[in-house]
Design a protein around this motif. Sequence first.
Motif, PDB file in Angstrom:
ATOM      1  N   PHE A 173       0.811  -1.212   0.000  1.00 22.26           N
ATOM      2  CA  PHE A 173       0.000   0.000   0.000  1.00 22.26           C
ATOM      3  C   PHE A 173       0.847   1.266   0.000  1.00 22.26           C
ATOM      4  CE2 PHE A 173      -2.365  -3.398   2.151  1.00 22.26           C
ATOM      5  CZ  PHE A 173      -3.403  -3.538   1.239  1.00 22.26           C
ATOM      6  N   THR A 175       3.100   2.010  -1.982  1.00 21.60           N
ATOM      7  CA  THR A 175       3.419   2.428  -3.347  1.00 21.60           C
ATOM      8  C   THR A 175       2.222   3.053  -4.064  1.00 21.60           C
ATOM      9  OG1 THR A 175       2.963   0.153  -4.072  1.00 21.60           O
ATOM     10  CG2 THR A 175       5.259   0.732  -3.664  1.00 21.60           C
ATOM     11  N   GLU A 176       1.098   3.175  -3.393  1.00 21.80           N
ATOM     12  CA  GLU A 176      -0.046   3.832  -4.003  1.00 21.80           C
ATOM     13  C   GLU A 176       0.280   5.317  -4.191  1.00 21.80           C
ATOM     14  OE1 GLU A 176      -3.269   3.001  -1.403  1.00 21.80           O
ATOM     15  OE2 GLU A 176      -3.538   0.951  -2.133  1.00 21.80           O
ATOM     16  N   ARG A 179       0.053   7.905  -1.436  1.00 26.47           N
ATOM     17  CA  ARG A 179       0.827   7.662  -0.219  1.00 26.47           C
ATOM     18  C   ARG A 179       2.326   7.640  -0.467  1.00 26.47           C
ATOM     19  NH1 ARG A 179      -1.418   2.534   2.943  1.00 26.47           N
ATOM     20  NH2 ARG A 179       0.152   3.316   4.383  1.00 26.47           N
TER      21      ARG A 179
END
Length: 320
Positions: A173, A175-176, A179
Amino acid sequence: MSGNRSTATRVGAGIAAGIATLGAGTAAYAARNLTYDTREAARLASSGMRARAVTTPDGAVITYGEGPARGAPLLLIHGQQVSWADYASVLGTLTRDWHVFAVDAFGHGGSEKDPSRYPALPQTEALAWFVENVVGAPVVVAGHSSGGLLAVRLAADFADRVRAVLIEDAPFFGTEPERARSTYAWLDTFRNIHRYLEAGASAGADSWTRYWLQHSYLRTMFGDRAWQSLVRGPVERRLDRDPASSRSCGGCRPPSTARSRSRPACRTGRATTTCATARCSTTAAGSPDSTRPRPSAGSASRQPCCTRRPTTRTASCWVR
């Protein structure tokens, strides 16, 4: 009064012991971090791993290490800014019971430096080809950090080539897009790498290591004085004594222009070469004895980086 003096003595002794323990721990930590490369090189040399290279049908070089065939095949995929050799501390143990294949992801180690191959899909397609054509059997795959993401994608898209998956600290998550820019990896690594490459010859440092020491986000955690005395100063003195300690492709000079497609030059112990140069050897990994170019593109079968002469005896490849 004697009771008060006794209490003060105990408190003073405790403080002195605490300071001594802190000092010893700091010294041990510094020594460990300033000498890890020599220890890891010795572990790698004794692990039984051989450094090799193979070229995919579309011309991409994949460098990897292979251990003795002592068990089921195990594929190791490293994380950012390292190479297959960074598994050195565990390879000796793993090779006792597994047939280990540790690959360099594209953009790392000696593998292909082509940004079009860096996204997850081209990486996993190449890994699937590697499993089928080099390993020759379904693998247990273990991936660390970004390597964990590749391991999961490999298992999802090519299930027939994966027996099991071990995921180590994969940033699913983090690497979203919304973020990523607030993560430590972005602030200390990706942002600085981008700036270093964009700066080119004006980067003001002769290697990525020195540039990182000057611009690391970690400085904000240590403070400038502590960073200089505990991290930057000791590492720069080590680089001054042994320039070859930053000669891996992570220590290459930036290209002369931001858009340069030429491979940056690295320093070896004897001459200036490029990241595409392979040192070839018939001995264990980490024991180079000659320099030859990489294999020509287009071969779909396993092949070494070079041969000494037209003969059936081939040499393994150790890329610096």
